[in-house]
Design a protein around this motif. Sequence first.
Motif, PDB file in Angstrom:
ATOM      1  N   GLU A  44      17.539  42.715  94.714  1.00 18.89           N
ATOM      2  CA  GLU A  44      18.899  42.294  94.990  1.00 18.89           C
ATOM      3  C   GLU A  44      19.796  43.573  94.364  1.00 18.89           C
ATOM      4  OE1 GLU A  44      19.332  38.603  92.966  1.00 18.89           O
ATOM      5  OE2 GLU A  44      18.770  37.452  94.775  1.00 18.89           O
ATOM      6  N   GLN A  45      20.756  43.905  95.062  1.00 13.06           N
ATOM      7  CA  GLN A  45      21.656  44.698  94.830  1.00 13.06           C
ATOM      8  C   GLN A  45      22.935  43.824  94.327  1.00 13.06           C
ATOM      9  OE1 GLN A  45      21.454  48.406  95.561  1.00 13.06           O
ATOM     10  NE2 GLN A  45      22.819  48.344  94.002  1.00 13.06           N
ATOM     11  N   PHE A  46      23.505  44.393  93.063  1.00 15.08           N
ATOM     12  CA  PHE A  46      24.678  43.678  92.840  1.00 15.08           C
ATOM     13  C   PHE A  46      26.002  44.468  93.195  1.00 15.08           C
ATOM     14  CE2 PHE A  46      27.599  42.836  88.744  1.00 15.08           C
ATOM     15  CZ  PHE A  46      27.964  41.675  89.367  1.00 15.08           C
ATOM     16  N   PHE A  47      26.901  43.526  93.659  1.00 16.54           N
ATOM     17  CA  PHE A  47      28.056  43.920  94.212  1.00 16.54           C
ATOM     18  C   PHE A  47      29.214  43.124  93.259  1.00 16.54           C
ATOM     19  CE2 PHE A  47      31.352  44.561  97.015  1.00 16.54           C
ATOM     20  CZ  PHE A  47      31.225  45.752  97.692  1.00 16.54           C
ATOM     21  N   PRO A  48      29.802  44.142  92.344  1.00 16.13           N
ATOM     22  CA  PRO A  48      30.861  43.425  91.276  1.00 16.13           C
ATOM     23  C   PRO A  48      32.143  43.340  92.344  1.00 16.13           C
ATOM     24  CG  PRO A  48      29.916  45.606  90.570  1.00 16.13           C
ATOM     25  CD  PRO A  48      29.388  45.483  92.071  1.00 16.13           C
ATOM     26  N   LEU A  49      32.726  42.036  91.842  1.00 13.90           N
ATOM     27  CA  LEU A  49      33.993  41.935  92.686  1.00 13.90           C
ATOM     28  C   LEU A  49      35.038  41.897  91.706  1.00 13.90           C
ATOM     29  CD1 LEU A  49      33.314  39.340  95.427  1.00 13.90           C
ATOM     30  CD2 LEU A  49      34.077  41.922  95.758  1.00 13.90           C
ATOM     31  N   GLN A 105      29.426  38.795  92.086  1.00 11.78           N
ATOM     32  CA  GLN A 105      30.335  38.004  91.318  1.00 11.78           C
ATOM     33  C   GLN A 105      31.648  38.496  90.897  1.00 11.78           C
ATOM     34  OE1 GLN A 105      29.086  37.633  86.956  1.00 11.78           O
ATOM     35  NE2 GLN A 105      28.300  35.544  87.467  1.00 11.78           N
ATOM     36  N   GLU A 106      32.561  37.442  90.906  1.00  6.32           N
ATOM     37  CA  GLU A 106      33.935  37.716  90.816  1.00  6.32           C
ATOM     38  C   GLU A 106      34.448  38.000  89.315  1.00  6.32           C
ATOM     39  OE1 GLU A 106      36.833  35.890  92.923  1.00  6.32           O
ATOM     40  OE2 GLU A 106      35.381  35.486  94.491  1.00  6.32           O
ATOM     41  N   CYS A 107      35.285  38.673  89.273  1.00  4.61           N
ATOM     42  CA  CYS A 107      35.852  38.811  87.719  1.00  4.61           C
ATOM     43  C   CYS A 107      37.480  39.016  87.850  1.00  4.61           C
ATOM     44  CB  CYS A 107      35.358  39.889  86.892  1.00  4.61           C
ATOM     45  SG  CYS A 107      35.883  40.021  85.179  1.00  4.61           S
ATOM     46  N   GLU A 108      38.172  38.311  87.154  1.00  6.43           N
ATOM     47  CA  GLU A 108      39.494  38.159  87.385  1.00  6.43           C
ATOM     48  C   GLU A 108      40.260  39.708  86.627  1.00  6.43           C
ATOM     49  OE1 GLU A 108      41.769  36.126  89.158  1.00  6.43           O
ATOM     50  OE2 GLU A 108      43.496  37.466  88.614  1.00  6.43           O
ATOM     51  N   CYS A 115      36.200  43.583  82.894  1.00  3.03           N
ATOM     52  CA  CYS A 115      35.272  43.111  83.897  1.00  3.03           C
ATOM     53  C   CYS A 115      34.414  44.252  84.291  1.00  3.03           C
ATOM     54  CB  CYS A 115      35.953  43.132  85.391  1.00  3.03           C
ATOM     55  SG  CYS A 115      37.171  41.600  85.317  1.00  3.03           S
ATOM     56  N   TYR A 116      34.751  45.671  84.045  1.00  7.97           N
ATOM     57  CA  TYR A 116      33.921  46.616  84.246  1.00  7.97           C
ATOM     58  C   TYR A 116      32.852  46.607  83.113  1.00  7.97           C
ATOM     59  CZ  TYR A 116      32.130  51.238  84.057  1.00  7.97           C
ATOM     60  OH  TYR A 116      31.252  52.619  83.833  1.00  7.97           O
ATOM     61  N   GLU A 117      33.154  46.527  81.947  1.00  4.65           N
ATOM     62  CA  GLU A 117      32.202  46.682  81.009  1.00  4.65           C
ATOM     63  C   GLU A 117      31.235  45.115  81.113  1.00  4.65           C
ATOM     64  OE1 GLU A 117      31.552  48.749  78.758  1.00  4.65           O
ATOM     65  OE2 GLU A 117      33.190  49.909  79.000  1.00  4.65           O
ATOM     66  N   ARG A 118      31.649  44.114  81.480  1.00  5.14           N
ATOM     67  CA  ARG A 118      30.929  43.025  81.735  1.00  5.14           C
ATOM     68  C   ARG A 118      29.979  43.263  82.999  1.00  5.14           C
ATOM     69  NH1 ARG A 118      33.808  37.294  83.603  1.00  5.14           N
ATOM     70  NH2 ARG A 118      34.913  37.933  81.569  1.00  5.14           N
ATOM     71  N   PHE A 119      30.292  44.201  83.968  1.00  3.31           N
ATOM     72  CA  PHE A 119      29.392  44.190  85.192  1.00  3.31           C
ATOM     73  C   PHE A 119      28.411  45.495  85.198  1.00  3.31           C
ATOM     74  CE2 PHE A 119      32.424  41.378  87.880  1.00  3.31           C
ATOM     75  CZ  PHE A 119      31.864  40.473  87.501  1.00  3.31           C
ATOM     76  N   LYS A 120      29.106  46.326  84.408  1.00  2.00           N
ATOM     77  CA  LYS A 120      28.110  47.656  84.511  1.00  2.00           C
ATOM     78  C   LYS A 120      26.804  47.879  84.477  1.00  2.00           C
ATOM     79  CE  LYS A 120      28.743  50.018  79.827  1.00  2.00           C
ATOM     80  NZ  LYS A 120      29.568  50.829  79.226  1.00  2.00           N
ATOM     81  N   PRO A 155      20.942  45.886  89.685  1.00  2.78           N
ATOM     82  CA  PRO A 155      22.020  47.104  89.380  1.00  2.78           C
ATOM     83  C   PRO A 155      23.158  47.032  90.335  1.00  2.78           C
ATOM     84  CG  PRO A 155      20.238  48.031  90.829  1.00  2.78           C
ATOM     85  CD  PRO A 155      20.082  46.238  90.562  1.00  2.78           C
ATOM     86  N   VAL A 156      24.079  47.837  89.703  1.00  2.00           N
ATOM     87  CA  VAL A 156      25.437  48.268  90.210  1.00  2.00           C
ATOM     88  C   VAL A 156      25.149  49.604  90.840  1.00  2.00           C
ATOM     89  CG1 VAL A 156      27.877  48.738  89.868  1.00  2.00           C
ATOM     90  CG2 VAL A 156      26.828  46.913  88.721  1.00  2.00           C
ATOM     91  N   ALA A 157      25.365  49.563  92.236  1.00  2.06           N
ATOM     92  CA  ALA A 157      25.373  50.980  92.872  1.00  2.06           C
ATOM     93  C   ALA A 157      26.861  51.730  92.994  1.00  2.06           C
ATOM     94  CB  ALA A 157      24.652  51.024  94.315  1.00  2.06           C
ATOM     95  N   VAL A 158      27.804  50.938  93.314  1.00  3.64           N
ATOM     96  CA  VAL A 158      29.193  51.548  93.402  1.00  3.64           C
ATOM     97  C   VAL A 158      30.237  50.405  93.000  1.00  3.64           C
ATOM     98  CG1 VAL A 158      28.628  52.891  95.636  1.00  3.64           C
ATOM     99  CG2 VAL A 158      29.447  50.381  95.802  1.00  3.64           C
ATOM    100  N   TYR A 159      31.294  50.638  92.258  1.00  8.52           N
ATOM    101  CA  TYR A 159      32.155  49.980  91.682  1.00  8.52           C
ATOM    102  C   TYR A 159      33.604  50.104  92.392  1.00  8.52           C
ATOM    103  CZ  TYR A 159      34.120  47.064  88.056  1.00  8.52           C
ATOM    104  OH  TYR A 159      34.775  46.208  87.508  1.00  8.52           O
ATOM    105  N   GLN A 160      34.144  49.077  92.617  1.00  8.91           N
ATOM    106  CA  GLN A 160      35.590  49.027  93.292  1.00  8.91           C
ATOM    107  C   GLN A 160      36.491  48.677  92.423  1.00  8.91           C
ATOM    108  OE1 GLN A 160      35.163  47.266  97.128  1.00  8.91           O
ATOM    109  NE2 GLN A 160      34.409  49.407  97.928  1.00  8.91           N
ATOM    110  N   PRO A 161      37.419  49.293  91.480  1.00 10.20           N
ATOM    111  CA  PRO A 161      38.248  48.772  90.585  1.00 10.20           C
ATOM    112  C   PRO A 161      39.459  47.955  91.091  1.00 10.20           C
ATOM    113  CG  PRO A 161      38.417  51.113  90.633  1.00 10.20           C
ATOM    114  CD  PRO A 161      37.583  50.861  91.683  1.00 10.20           C
ATOM    115  N   ASN A 162      39.829  48.177  92.254  1.00 10.05           N
ATOM    116  CA  ASN A 162      40.590  47.095  92.915  1.00 10.05           C
ATOM    117  C   ASN A 162      42.045  47.295  92.099  1.00 10.05           C
ATOM    118  OD1 ASN A 162      39.044  46.562  95.110  1.00 10.05           O
ATOM    119  ND2 ASN A 162      38.157  44.778  94.142  1.00 10.05           N
ATOM    120  N   GLY A 163      42.798  48.253  92.173  1.00  6.26           N
ATOM    121  CA  GLY A 163      43.934  48.226  91.173  1.00  6.26           C
ATOM    122  C   GLY A 163      44.076  49.614  90.639  1.00  6.26           C
TER     123      GLY A 163
END
Lengths: 446, 354
Positions: free
Chosen positions: A32-37, A78-81, A92-97, A104-112
């Motif tokens: 599985e590939q993790f896609f942090p939201l 998984q979502e993170c507010e 959120c980034y530290e939680r997900f990285k 694993p995380v391949a790309v990260y979108q900070p959305n803000g």
Amino acid sequence: MHLPLKHKLATVLLVLSTANAVSNTALAATNEQFFPLANYRVGAYASSGIPVWAGMIDYLRYINEVEGGINGVKLVWQECETEWTAEKGIECYERFKNGLNGAPVAVYQPNGAPAAYALADKAAADKIPLITLGYGRTEATDGSVFPYNFPVMLTFYSEASAVINYIAQREGGLDRLKGKKIATVYHDSAYGRETQSPLALLAEKYGFENIQIPVADPGNEQSAQWRQVRQLKPDWVFLRTWGVSTPVAIKTAARFGFPVERIIGDIWASSDEDVLPTGEAGKGYLALTPYPGGSEFEIHKRIKQHILDQGKSDLKDPKSFGSVYYNSGLVNAAIAVEAIRAGQQKFGHRPLNGEEGRWGLEHLNIDEARLKAIGFYGLMQPLKLSCSDHEGGGAAKVQQWDGSRWTLITDWVQADRETLRPLIEAKSNAYAKEKGITPRSCASED
Amino acid sequence: MNQHSHSLPASYDAAPLELTRRAWPWPLLTLLLVAFVLIPVLGDDYWLNAILIPFLILSLAGLGLNLLTGYTGQTSVGAAGFMAVGAFATYSLLLRVPGLPLPLALVGGGIIAAGVGFVFGIPSNRIKGFYLMVTTLAAQFFLEWVFTKFPWFYNYASSGTISAPRLELFGYDLHSPLGRYLLVLTSVVLLTWIAVNLVRSQIGRNWMAIRDMDTAAAVIGISVDRHKRLAFAVSSFYLGVAGALWAFAYLGTASASSFDINRSFQILFIIIIGGMGSIAGNFIGAAFISLLPLLLNQIGQGLLSGMVDAGQLQNLQKIIFGMLIIWFLVKEPEGLIRLLANLGERLKAWPLRF
């Protein structure tokens, strides 16, 4: 009376902790590939965010359920507010990285924007690429100094150049810009100021008069600004407001008699939510966007058939299907998915880590054929990234509001990126010097 | 000679002077040992970056505001403005004074913030209470505006943000999470130690006299105006250092909007919930404000994700958090520190209460 309460509390806590443990073990990942939201569903900007996450989640579901994942690698998310703040964004980034249950995380979108700035250095240290579509550091286009930052598709500099090129189209050529007055009404913040230097450069090059009019945050009273616009009588107004300041600007412009067809909104003033409150005043308003509104693109048909009609969509309000923000979610998700796919061509059909995700992004090439294959033709511009160019496209479409929906009135309007490149390099070199970074050589990258 | 059962108490001259002899503060030493040794060994990036660093910096900011509001009785809602001054001043010093070591830049940023705080404290000579609060509100908006308006403050960066040019001390790079944690922890411990002594000193006692009744304080010969301004300056020094740490040790970058009015309120809530006029209260308040939402979030995520709509789940956490604040303040209006002190008193008597 006290004892039973405590007793109950203890039971609840016990149940909570065991439920947590069970749910964690049940999700052990294999392929599985993790896609942090990192998203915002509460706070001042929630109303614009919610359709974006719906677009993202619907696309990820579509990839998982219809296409069977990316080459067989399923996506988990998984979502993170973040509430659109830097500090929650960091949390959120530290939680997900480090991934999710082994995925694993391949790309990260900070959305803000605040989180994107705060994470720029951290992500580089952790070797996780950040994708910022339509925001973030413009100078990160220079990938030799910013290896892990990807302001893809349309930076604020390109946006400024695209709007000037569109005005030239309307006026009948770049040489006709001479002597024209172009006013920029901008939100007085870091975001609003970003276009000042490229517009100054372009004004010098083409000989138009560059007028800058700031609107203080939050911008719910703009009489002074539009009185000034009325006095100066510009030929065009480039509207770089945000949130509540956009509808207020359109309404105030109407009150002062400035024609709405001469106002061009920028990427953050181009959504349905920006014009719906303006009513009659907004009819004819123009806006620039790298992800136009509309639900007739091929991907919409596929998502409607497989996700929406099956009741699997994340959309609360079906009317938002095909809105500008929903489509931005689709485009954001598609870029991430395609980057992972590009990386898989080199590293094999398996989940990728951040370094491999970066390789995928730097070798991303979404041409017209690929756009047609994934159903994004017309919705998304061709995108080709490289080590030295982390932006890629640099084009936008212009859409016009007719009172109930957006209609596209141009094809892709390309920014003059060569002219702006020296500005970007000057900024990125200054950054490298300030931070003591030695730019990597892009010639030696394969 | 049966010494044990028949001895009289020793005379005063020979009696051991228990009053003046200090016992070792074992709980405090244990806490410091855990903070300086155990956490660096055990803590991972998430704990350091996302939990401990912001918690410590917010505690420091709360401490700064508490000196002004809790100890001197001058209400302020401009705390974040002074944090911004500290952040931008430290940035300027690091950028424009080559070779300036980091601790000096931090102190320099604090001193500049203290100067600005002093200036904005001058109206406290004449106005009090809510009226003074309005002037601090003006300070908040004015300072935020200054740091957006004049590009010199952010070195003409296109985005209006500043980022830490170099975080190093005697050649050590402090950029790692651990380095930044130790930098923050050391600053917080030092400044807390100074604050504890400050509030016990003549100045601190004068501040408290002014807080309790400024007319009476003036009558007994305390220079009220001077001490109020001093409180503004010292408070702003603490806030300035906290702001610089917030920008460089935590976020890594900052713009004027990182220090908006919401941050001021957050710090005000920390001292109200933690306890006005208490040093330890700041730490408890900061823990409550910054850590409890995370805990609620983790519980919500682990338990209910998928079952409840994601947006409603987020709003639910806000509601629970708000209700907890109300519940605690109803239970004990003087803050969590008082609640804990009461609990301690009761535990001392437990279980033989009568």
